[in-house]
Scaffold this active site. Structure first.
Site, PDB file in Angstrom:
ATOM      1  N   ASP A 125      -1.771  -1.656  10.100  1.00 17.34           N
ATOM      2  CA  ASP A 125      -1.922  -1.747   8.642  1.00 17.34           C
ATOM      3  C   ASP A 125      -2.494  -3.077   8.173  1.00 17.34           C
ATOM      4  OD1 ASP A 125      -0.953   0.796   8.253  1.00 17.34           O
ATOM      5  OD2 ASP A 125       1.086   0.166   7.779  1.00 17.34           O
ATOM      6  N   LYS A 146       0.841  -1.204   0.000  1.00 15.34           N
ATOM      7  CA  LYS A 146       0.000   0.000   0.000  1.00 15.34           C
ATOM      8  C   LYS A 146       0.871   1.247   0.000  1.00 15.34           C
ATOM      9  CE  LYS A 146       0.919   1.137   4.459  1.00 15.34           C
ATOM     10  NZ  LYS A 146       1.505   2.423   4.936  1.00 15.34           N
TER      11      LYS A 146
END
Length: 308
Positions: A146, A18
């Site tokens: 995350d 990401k």
């Protein structure tokens, strides 16, 4: 919980890395943490995890990126994820993991979190545990902020510690070039430098609850790369560049080569460049010819999913 069926063979799951398209950081709290408001986008650099029944909890790691620094014991987030699912479903045996990494290590792109997310899905499928997506999200949040986004994928707004997620609407796709470095940055050190910079005398009001700038979400909804370039922001960018001034040279090179925007992704040291539509491959080639390690990718892409 009763296991419905333990699979024979291997279960393979892929999860994405990401970038942080937007990252606002609140002031440090009494517990030493910061609330954030982030826009995550999953990009097409992937981690693949294969899970099989094994003796104890073991892991082997290969990759198209340097994996020499990846731990092979319980410090590895994927091993901890495997143990987490096993406890949740009542499995008393072992799990063996094979990880093939395509996300740069220690680059702030969530590769370890993607490993953990892929492992949660893979071990749940392997053991026939039938844990729901919501239950896997809870286990992921316990492993790291995350991990839930790596499960979800796409584009999402993250608040709190970053693990309270709301999907964001996106039209089309955005093209990115990621420049990675071997001289990593410690995330705690970057936050500490942000606190130091903010402690300098100024008239800045306290930031109690950070929020996402509306222009970022509007640009994503419209699929407008030029508008997104003007709205991108990262509160950790000045702190990362303060600790590692060489990042400024990378950004200048990318902008000169035609990038619409260049910024530190998260706490760095990865630099993300937003490319014009159709321009990522050419931008990556230009940066590689200048001696940088540059990877072209696009987003958004799907979160952790089982592959045949």
């Amino acid at each position: 919980m009763t296991l419905s069926r333990v699979q024979d063979g291997r279960v393979r799951v892929r999860a994405p890395g990401k970038i942080n398209v937007f990252f606002a950081v609140g002031d440090v709290q009494p517990d030493g943490y910061h609330d954030v408001a982030s826009v995550y986008q999953a990009v097409g650099l992937f981690e693949d995890v294969w899970a099989t029944i094994g003796e104890g909890y073991t892991v082997e790691v290969t990759g198209t990126v340097d994996v020499s620094g990846v731990p092979l014991d319980d410090r590895n987030l994927a091993v901890r994820a495997a143990r987490s699912v096993a406890r949740a479903v009542g499995w008393e045996g072992g799990i063996h993991l094979e990880i093939h990494k395509g996300v740069p290590v220690a680059g702030g792109m969530g590769g370890g979190s993607a490993d953990a997310a892929a492992t949660l899905v893979a071990v749940n499928a392997l053991l026939g545990g039938n844990l729901s997506a919501a239950e896997l999200h809870v286990l992921g949040a316990e492993l790291g902020a995350d991990v839930p986004f790596a499960l979800l994928g796409g584009t999402a707004v993250g608040t709190g510690r970053g693990d309270e997620l709301a999907p964001a609407l996106v039209r089309g796709r955005f093209e990115w070039v990621l420049v990675t470095r071997t001289d990593g940055l410690s995330t705690p050190a970057v936050y500490g430098e942000l606190d130091r910079l903010r402690a300098a005398p100024d008239i800045r009001p306290p930031i109690a609850v950070p929020t996402v700038a509306p222009g970022v979400l509007a640009a994503l909804r419209a699929g407008d790369a030029l508008a997104l370039a003007g709205a991108i922001a990262n509160d950790l960018h000045p702190a990362a560049c303060s600790l590692l001034p060489a990042l400024n040279e990378v950004i200048d090179r990318g902008l000169t080569a035609g990038a619409l925007a260049g910024f530190v992704s998260g706490s760095g040291p990865t630099i993300a460049f937003l490319a014009a539509p159709g321009g990522a491959d050419a931008l990556a080639r230009t940066l590689r010819s200048a001696g940088f390690s540059a990877l072209a990718a696009h987003g958004p892409v799907a979160g952790a999913r089982v592959l045949a």
